[in-house]
Design a protein around this motif. Structure first.
Motif, PDB file in Angstrom:
ATOM      1  N   SER A  93     -10.649   5.171  -1.860  1.00 47.82           N
ATOM      2  CA  SER A  93     -10.816   3.765  -1.480  1.00 47.82           C
ATOM      3  C   SER A  93     -11.590   2.993  -2.557  1.00 47.82           C
ATOM      4  N   HIS A 140      -6.512  13.160   2.492  1.00 46.51           N
ATOM      5  CA  HIS A 140      -6.696  11.714   2.378  1.00 46.51           C
ATOM      6  C   HIS A 140      -7.815  11.482   1.373  1.00 46.51           C
ATOM      7  N   ASN A 177      -6.256   0.337  -1.273  1.00 44.48           N
ATOM      8  CA  ASN A 177      -5.871   1.383  -2.218  1.00 44.48           C
ATOM      9  C   ASN A 177      -4.463   1.840  -1.878  1.00 44.48           C
ATOM     10  N   SER A 179      -7.966  -0.385   3.889  1.00 43.75           N
ATOM     11  CA  SER A 179      -8.569  -0.305   2.567  1.00 43.75           C
ATOM     12  C   SER A 179      -7.535  -0.665   1.493  1.00 43.75           C
ATOM     13  N   ARG A 198       2.084   2.406   2.674  1.00 47.20           N
ATOM     14  CA  ARG A 198       1.422   3.044   3.808  1.00 47.20           C
ATOM     15  C   ARG A 198       2.438   3.329   4.904  1.00 47.20           C
ATOM     16  N   LYS A 234       0.808  -1.228   0.000  1.00 40.46           N
ATOM     17  CA  LYS A 234       0.000   0.000   0.000  1.00 40.46           C
ATOM     18  C   LYS A 234       0.833   1.265   0.000  1.00 40.46           C
TER      19      LYS A 234
HETATM   20 MG    MG Z   1      -7.797   3.696   4.069  1.00 39.73          MG
END
Ligand code: MG
Ligand code: AMP
Length: 334
Positions: free
Chosen positions: A160, A239, A154, A152, A67, A65
């Motif tokens: 998302s 976001h 994405n 999620s 992330r 991700k």
């Molecule tokens: Mg998310």
């Protein structure tokens, strides 16, 4: 080893560079047990799942991700009972909410037990837990001996996904399999509720309306707008964003700057008279907030891919799911 274009029994094609999409729960289970990631459907948005108790598998979620590690993951199971080993204490109000709304679009923040790693919770002392309301994913969770960590599905910061194809388009090259459960029925992320001195506090507005929560447990405080608080990064100021610039204020100014034919319009129920109809999408012509939430991310994606330079989104009335939709639009515009 299958070859490109080979048809599988469950109706999906193999392609070396993309994930398979299908409804094979047993295959998903095998992959998860082997520490791999699987895209899973939920009623909120699609998740990118791995074994929540396997550190390497969880690390892989962050990598795929892109992330940041300060953004904690939600742990999913198919019942409150299966979640209990992972929490130290369950406030009475949490039990009331879980009994009333699980399976459903509600995530609870609870004090974590030692069975959950700091990686999953980004070092926080609470763990986010949820029982998602989707038949395929509930069947998958019931078949597993561990819970699933699943944010999620994405790339970090982007809109998302609400269909298997959205996941395929964005992460298909990095994962093997996506369970296809059709379009997500709710369409926006779960409402996140934590507890301070055993009193419920909403940290993220989402698919379960505030009014419903208050009906169950009385008035609750909402601190979802503390955008500087890195504890709830679904709460990061910027976001859920499309690639194109998104505006929510001053339509006349946006038109003056970019030209009417370069503005994509996301409205609630009525088209704008100031823009060509071809570039407009309406979340719900019948003013249905649930339908609007279901369409939100998909329509943002469509406008992101349309032949316009920028997007203008109209905010909804601040009630019911309108609050959560507006929250997403404000973050997308930030
Ligand atoms: Mg998310
Ligand atoms: P996602 O599943 O992508 O919607 O992201 C999960 C979101 O849940 C995070 O971005 C946080 O906002 C929130 N979250 C998860 N765990 C915690 C936690 N322990 N404390 C506060 N917020 C959390």
């Amino acid at each position: 080893m299958p070859t490109n274009g080979q048809l599988y029994a469950h109706g999906t094609y193999f392609c070396a560079t993309m994930a398979q999409i299908g409804t094979d729960i047993k295959y998903a289970k095998l992959l998860l047990e082997a520490g791999q990631l699987v895209g899973i459907p939920t009623e909120t948005v699609y998740g990118l799942a791995s074994n929540a108790l396997d550190q390497d598998a969880v690390l892989e979620i962050f990598r795929v991700k892109d992330r940041p590690k300060f953004d904690p993951l939600i742990v999913h199971a198919d019942s409150l009972q299966k979640i209990e080993p992972f929490v130290r204490h369950l406030p009475e109000a949490a039990r009331v909410l879980a009994d009333r709304f699980w399976p459903g679009p509600l995530t609870l923040l609870l004090p974590k037990s030692g069975a959950i790693s700091d990686l999953v919770t980004a070092g926080l002392d609470t763990v986010a837990v949820r029982v998602p309301d989707h038949p395929l994913t509930l069947a998958l969770l019931a078949s597993l001996s561990f819970p699933l960590a699943a944010p999620s599905a994405n790339p970090f910061g982007y809109i998302s996904p609400t269909t298997a194809q959205h996941v395929e388009n964005q992460l298909g090259a990095k994962i093997k399999y996506i369970l296809d459960g059709g379009q997500s029925g709710v369409g926006i992320e779960s409402t996140i509720v934590g507890f301070e001195h055993n009193q419920p506090v909403v940290y993220r507005l989402g698919g379960l309306a505030l009014e419903e929560i208050e009906q169950a447990v009385g008035r609750v405080r909402v601190v979802a707008h503390s955008t500087s608080n890195p504890q709830a990064p679904g709460m990061l100021k910027s976001h859920y964003s499309p690639r194109k610039k998104l505006f929510i204020d001053d339509l006349a100014g946006v038109i003056a700057t970019h030209g009417a034919d370069q503005v994509g319009f996301l409205g609630f129920a009525q088209p704008s008279t100031k823009l060509p109809l071809a570039n407009q999408m309406l979340l719900s012509a019948s003013h249905d907030y649930g339908q609007a939430a279901k369409h939100l991310f998909e329509y943002l994606r469509t406008l992101d891919g349309a032949k316009v330079a920028v997007i203008f989104a109209e905010l909804l009335p601040e009630k019911g799911l309108g609050r959560a939709i507006n929250d997403r639009l404000r973050r997308a515009a930030a």
